[in-house]
Design a protein around this motif. Sequence first.
Motif, mmCIF file in Angstrom:
data_model
loop_
_atom_site.group_PDB
_atom_site.id
_atom_site.type_symbol
_atom_site.label_atom_id
_atom_site.label_comp_id
_atom_site.label_asym_id
_atom_site.label_seq_id
_atom_site.Cartn_x
_atom_site.Cartn_y
_atom_site.Cartn_z
ATOM 1 N N ARG A 135 0.834 -1.199 0.000
ATOM 2 C CA ARG A 135 0.000 0.000 0.000
ATOM 3 C C ARG A 135 0.869 1.249 0.000
ATOM 4 O O ARG A 135 0.608 2.192 -0.742
ATOM 5 C CB ARG A 135 -0.932 -0.010 1.213
ATOM 6 N N ARG A 136 1.924 1.251 0.821
ATOM 7 C CA ARG A 136 2.831 2.410 0.862
ATOM 8 C C ARG A 136 3.467 2.655 -0.505
ATOM 9 O O ARG A 136 3.670 3.799 -0.898
ATOM 10 C CB ARG A 136 3.918 2.198 1.910
ATOM 11 N N VAL B 127 0.759 4.317 -2.924
ATOM 12 C CA VAL B 127 0.153 5.595 -2.554
ATOM 13 C C VAL B 127 1.247 6.644 -2.430
ATOM 14 O O VAL B 127 2.315 6.369 -1.881
ATOM 15 C CB VAL B 127 -0.621 5.451 -1.214
ATOM 16 N N THR C 17 2.264 10.710 -1.270
ATOM 17 C CA THR C 17 1.824 11.862 -0.481
ATOM 18 C C THR C 17 1.995 13.152 -1.260
ATOM 19 O O THR C 17 1.347 14.143 -0.966
ATOM 20 C CB THR C 17 2.616 11.953 0.841
ATOM 21 N N LYS D 217 -6.725 10.381 -7.553
ATOM 22 C CA LYS D 217 -7.176 10.841 -6.242
ATOM 23 C C LYS D 217 -8.470 10.101 -5.915
ATOM 24 O O LYS D 217 -9.414 10.091 -6.709
ATOM 25 C CB LYS D 217 -7.426 12.354 -6.271
ATOM 26 N N TRP E 87 -8.843 1.027 -1.799
ATOM 27 C CA TRP E 87 -8.425 2.422 -1.851
ATOM 28 C C TRP E 87 -9.147 3.214 -0.761
ATOM 29 O O TRP E 87 -10.339 3.027 -0.512
ATOM 30 C CB TRP E 87 -8.733 3.020 -3.216
ATOM 31 N N LYS E 88 -8.412 4.126 -0.131
ATOM 32 C CA LYS E 88 -8.952 4.941 0.959
ATOM 33 C C LYS E 88 -9.223 6.367 0.466
ATOM 34 O O LYS E 88 -8.419 6.945 -0.277
ATOM 35 C CB LYS E 88 -7.954 5.009 2.127
ATOM 36 N N GLU F 3 -6.576 9.365 -0.501
ATOM 37 C CA GLU F 3 -5.294 8.877 -1.012
ATOM 38 C C GLU F 3 -5.112 9.269 -2.472
ATOM 39 O O GLU F 3 -6.075 9.471 -3.200
ATOM 40 C CB GLU F 3 -5.227 7.332 -0.969
ATOM 41 N N THR F 4 -3.849 9.337 -2.879
ATOM 42 C CA THR F 4 -3.507 9.449 -4.289
ATOM 43 C C THR F 4 -2.765 8.177 -4.647
ATOM 44 O O THR F 4 -1.686 7.907 -4.109
ATOM 45 C CB THR F 4 -2.648 10.693 -4.578
#
Length: 184
Positions: free
Chosen positions: A32-33, A36, A38, A80, A121-122, A125-126
């Motif tokens: 996931r990191r 995604v 920032t 996004k 997907w949250k 998040e991008t």
Amino acid sequence: MRRPVLPALLVPVFLLGACIVEAPGGASPNERRQSVVTQVPTLSTRGGANFEDKVELVGANLQPGRLSPGDSARVTAYFKVLKSLDEDYTIFVHVEDAEGRMERINVDHKPAGGLYPTTQWKVGETVKDEFTIALPPGASAQSINVWMGFWEPKTDGRLQLKNPEAVRNDGRSRILLMQIPVTR
């Protein structure tokens, strides 16, 4: 009586790049990191496409910025997440000759290399999605169009484009992500 031992199944090397890999049970925290971001880097193509108020295309980058017949390029798209998705969508990618002389190339794939399905997907998040476009050695195109959208295989449905006036599209929720010049 002994049965003969069958040889292991061999997969031709050219098919390995076409495999869709999914993480069983979903993405690990590390996957996931990696999927995604920032901060979105400077983009070569701006987005703005809104898919059902659930996902917005922020934009994309292409490396290298041109293609030659027989070569490939890496596309990185950024999405996004505006609202949770109830289905696992495939990102469909159609590569077409801008002049219509080349057969379409499909680069459909699970997002983030199959490691981060859209149902995980949250909001906020991008998500970074990368895929490769390979131009056949004999291609005669002067430029190619890269079209994309979100497709749900079970129902054969697409996430619908909410703002068709804001982005180039074909009227069927397929947006023109970018046009790539072809050099010789």
